[in-house]
Design a protein around this motif. Structure first.
Motif, short mmCIF file in Angstrom:
data_model
loop_
_atom_site.label_atom_id
_atom_site.label_comp_id
_atom_site.label_asym_id
_atom_site.label_seq_id
_atom_site.Cartn_x
_atom_site.Cartn_y
_atom_site.Cartn_z
N GLY A 79 -8.92 -6.74 -10.09
CA GLY A 79 -8.50 -8.14 -10.15
C GLY A 79 -7.07 -8.32 -10.62
O GLY A 79 -6.46 -9.36 -10.40
N ARG A 80 -6.52 -7.28 -11.25
CA ARG A 80 -5.13 -7.33 -11.71
C ARG A 80 -4.17 -7.58 -10.55
O ARG A 80 -3.18 -8.30 -10.68
CB ARG A 80 -4.79 -6.01 -12.39
N TYR A 81 -4.49 -6.99 -9.39
CA TYR A 81 -3.64 -7.18 -8.22
C TYR A 81 -3.63 -8.64 -7.76
O TYR A 81 -2.60 -9.17 -7.36
CB TYR A 81 -4.12 -6.29 -7.06
N ILE A 82 -4.78 -9.27 -7.81
CA ILE A 82 -4.89 -10.66 -7.38
C ILE A 82 -4.09 -11.56 -8.32
O ILE A 82 -3.33 -12.44 -7.87
CB ILE A 82 -6.36 -11.08 -7.32
N VAL A 83 -4.26 -11.34 -9.62
CA VAL A 83 -3.54 -12.16 -10.60
C VAL A 83 -2.02 -11.95 -10.48
O VAL A 83 -1.25 -12.91 -10.45
CB VAL A 83 -4.02 -11.83 -12.02
N LEU A 129 0.82 -1.21 0.00
CA LEU A 129 0.00 0.00 0.00
C LEU A 129 0.85 1.27 0.00
O LEU A 129 0.41 2.32 -0.47
CB LEU A 129 -0.92 0.02 1.23
N GLY A 130 2.07 1.17 0.51
CA GLY A 130 2.93 2.34 0.57
C GLY A 130 3.84 2.52 -0.61
O GLY A 130 4.66 3.46 -0.64
N GLU A 131 3.73 1.67 -1.62
CA GLU A 131 4.59 1.78 -2.80
C GLU A 131 4.26 3.05 -3.59
O GLU A 131 3.11 3.50 -3.59
CB GLU A 131 4.42 0.55 -3.69
N PRO A 132 5.25 3.64 -4.27
CA PRO A 132 5.01 4.86 -5.07
C PRO A 132 3.96 4.62 -6.14
O PRO A 132 3.96 3.59 -6.82
CB PRO A 132 6.38 5.14 -5.69
N PRO A 185 -0.96 3.06 -13.81
CA PRO A 185 -1.70 1.80 -13.89
C PRO A 185 -1.59 0.92 -12.64
O PRO A 185 -2.41 0.03 -12.45
CB PRO A 185 -1.07 1.10 -15.10
N SER A 186 -0.59 1.18 -11.81
CA SER A 186 -0.47 0.41 -10.58
C SER A 186 -1.29 1.01 -9.44
O SER A 186 -1.37 0.42 -8.36
CB SER A 186 1.00 0.32 -10.15
N GLY A 187 -1.89 2.15 -9.67
CA GLY A 187 -2.63 2.84 -8.62
C GLY A 187 -4.01 2.25 -8.38
O GLY A 187 -4.71 1.84 -9.32
N ILE A 188 -4.40 2.19 -7.13
CA ILE A 188 -5.72 1.67 -6.78
C ILE A 188 -6.84 2.53 -7.38
O ILE A 188 -7.81 1.99 -7.92
CB ILE A 188 -5.86 1.56 -5.25
N PRO A 189 -6.77 3.87 -7.32
CA PRO A 189 -7.81 4.67 -7.98
C PRO A 189 -7.90 4.41 -9.48
O PRO A 189 -9.01 4.33 -10.04
CB PRO A 189 -7.38 6.12 -7.68
N TYR A 190 -6.75 4.27 -10.13
CA TYR A 190 -6.73 3.99 -11.57
C TYR A 190 -7.44 2.67 -11.87
O TYR A 190 -8.29 2.58 -12.76
CB TYR A 190 -5.28 3.93 -12.06
N ARG A 191 -7.10 1.63 -11.10
CA ARG A 191 -7.71 0.32 -11.31
C ARG A 191 -9.19 0.32 -10.94
O ARG A 191 -9.99 -0.41 -11.54
CB ARG A 191 -6.96 -0.73 -10.48
N THR A 192 -9.57 1.12 -9.95
CA THR A 192 -10.97 1.20 -9.57
C THR A 192 -11.81 1.80 -10.69
O THR A 192 -12.90 1.31 -11.01
CB THR A 192 -11.13 2.03 -8.29
N VAL A 193 -11.31 2.88 -11.28
CA VAL A 193 -12.01 3.50 -12.41
C VAL A 193 -12.12 2.52 -13.57
O VAL A 193 -13.17 2.41 -14.23
CB VAL A 193 -11.29 4.79 -12.84
N GLU A 194 -11.04 1.80 -13.84
CA GLU A 194 -11.05 0.80 -14.90
C GLU A 194 -12.08 -0.28 -14.62
O GLU A 194 -12.83 -0.72 -15.51
CB GLU A 194 -9.65 0.19 -15.03
N LEU A 211 -4.12 -10.00 -0.94
CA LEU A 211 -5.02 -9.54 0.11
C LEU A 211 -5.53 -8.14 -0.18
O LEU A 211 -6.72 -7.86 -0.03
CB LEU A 211 -4.30 -9.58 1.46
N GLY A 212 -4.63 -7.25 -0.61
CA GLY A 212 -5.05 -5.89 -0.94
C GLY A 212 -6.05 -5.85 -2.07
O GLY A 212 -7.05 -5.11 -2.01
N GLY A 213 -5.82 -6.64 -3.11
CA GLY A 213 -6.76 -6.69 -4.23
C GLY A 213 -8.10 -7.24 -3.82
O GLY A 213 -9.15 -6.73 -4.24
N GLY A 214 -8.08 -8.30 -2.99
CA GLY A 214 -9.35 -8.87 -2.54
C GLY A 214 -10.16 -7.90 -1.70
O GLY A 214 -11.38 -7.77 -1.87
N ILE A 215 -9.47 -7.20 -0.80
CA ILE A 215 -10.17 -6.21 0.03
C ILE A 215 -10.74 -5.09 -0.83
O ILE A 215 -11.86 -4.62 -0.62
CB ILE A 215 -9.21 -5.65 1.10
N ALA A 216 -9.97 -4.66 -1.83
CA ALA A 216 -10.42 -3.58 -2.71
C ALA A 216 -11.68 -3.98 -3.47
O ALA A 216 -12.61 -3.17 -3.61
CB ALA A 216 -9.31 -3.20 -3.68
N VAL A 217 -11.74 -5.23 -3.96
CA VAL A 217 -12.92 -5.70 -4.68
C VAL A 217 -14.14 -5.75 -3.75
O VAL A 217 -15.25 -5.35 -4.12
CB VAL A 217 -12.66 -7.08 -5.31
N ILE A 218 -13.93 -6.24 -2.52
CA ILE A 218 -15.03 -6.32 -1.56
C ILE A 218 -15.56 -4.93 -1.22
O ILE A 218 -16.78 -4.70 -1.19
CB ILE A 218 -14.56 -7.04 -0.28
#
Length: 245
Positions: free
Chosen positions: A181-185, A11-14, A22-31, A199-206
């Motif tokens: 789902g990209r994080y999980i894969v 979660l603390g990665e740049p 593309p590695s950002g959670i907001p970016y992936r959420t919009v996608e 775990l982060g990807g799963g929590i984000a999807v939930i």
């Protein structure tokens, strides 16, 4: 490093909270939401007018019951793999169309079933009154039946959309995007070192699914009059209630 330490480090990665990386959670959420919403809109345009017309004329009732069974029987991942295989054989872009077509196919049954059930369960008194005042059949469908059945239609859209949100994550296996789902894969591809990302990807999807559930509840509250919501909930036949649960 345990899984929670991995999660904190991940979660603390740049760029993790960037809308443009593309590695950002907001970016992936919009996608993720873009795929889900586009699929829902296409499925609604394909399904709701047809279901409204069939229900108005009380035709093809077997399609409504069949749609429920088909929707429950179709394996989401199998459908995605099937369309990916066909796209690869036909040399079609496999990064977009297979997942989109699979998502649209998954959203069709609940939208069709709920629209059909919502219209057929209506009290016919308003319909007969509108017909007696000179309304055309098209006006009755659009001005009477569709608004009155809106709570049931929205319930079908809610079921379909939550299914789409969950399935987009699965689609990351065959899609270069894949939303959250990209994080999980990617986490599984790293082995033990990727447990935190999984775990982060799963929590984000939930969390996204819960937010979408709340958004649909608010949409229903603000678009459907309270009296109509109560009336439809109390008077809806058991067959219609079963389709929206």
């Amino acid at each position: 490093m345990n899984v929670f330490d991995q999660l904190a480090a991940w979660l603390g990665e740049p760029g993790r909270w960037s809308f443009t990386d593309p590695s950002g959670i907001p970016y992936r959420t919009v996608e993720h939401l873009s795929f889900s919403l586009l699929s829902l809109v296409i499925a609604a345009l394909l399904t709701i007018p047809l279901a409204l017309w069939l229900a108005h004329y009380r035709r093809a009732a077997f399609l409504a019951s069949s749609a429920v069974n088909i929707g429950r029987a179709i394996p989401s991942f199998g459908l995605i793999i099937l369309f990916w295989f066909l796209a690869s054989r036909w040399e079609v872009d496999t990064t977009f169309w297979p997942l989109l077509i699979a998502l649209v196919a998954l959203a069709l049954p609940p939208l069709f079933t709920n629209t059909y059930a919502g219209v057929t369960s209506l009290d016919q008194a308003p319909v007969d009154a509108a017909r007696g005042t000179g309304y055309t059949e098209g006006q009755i469908m659009l001005r009477i039946e569709l608004p009155l059945s809106l709570p049931v239609v929205l319930a079908g859209a809610r079921v379909a959309f939550l299914q789409l949100v969950a399935t987009v994550a699965i689609g990351a296996i065959v899609n270069d995007g894949g939303g959250l789902g990209r994080y999980i894969v990617d986490g599984f591809a790293q082995g033990a070192g990727g447990y935190g990302e999984i775990l982060g990807g799963g929590i984000a999807v939930i969390v996204l699914a819960l937010v979408c559930e709340g958004a649909f509840s608010l949409l229903t509250r603000f678009t459907v009059p309270r009296g109509l919501r109560i009336t439809r909930k109390n008077e809806l036949p058991s067959r219609a209630k079963a389709t929206i649960s």
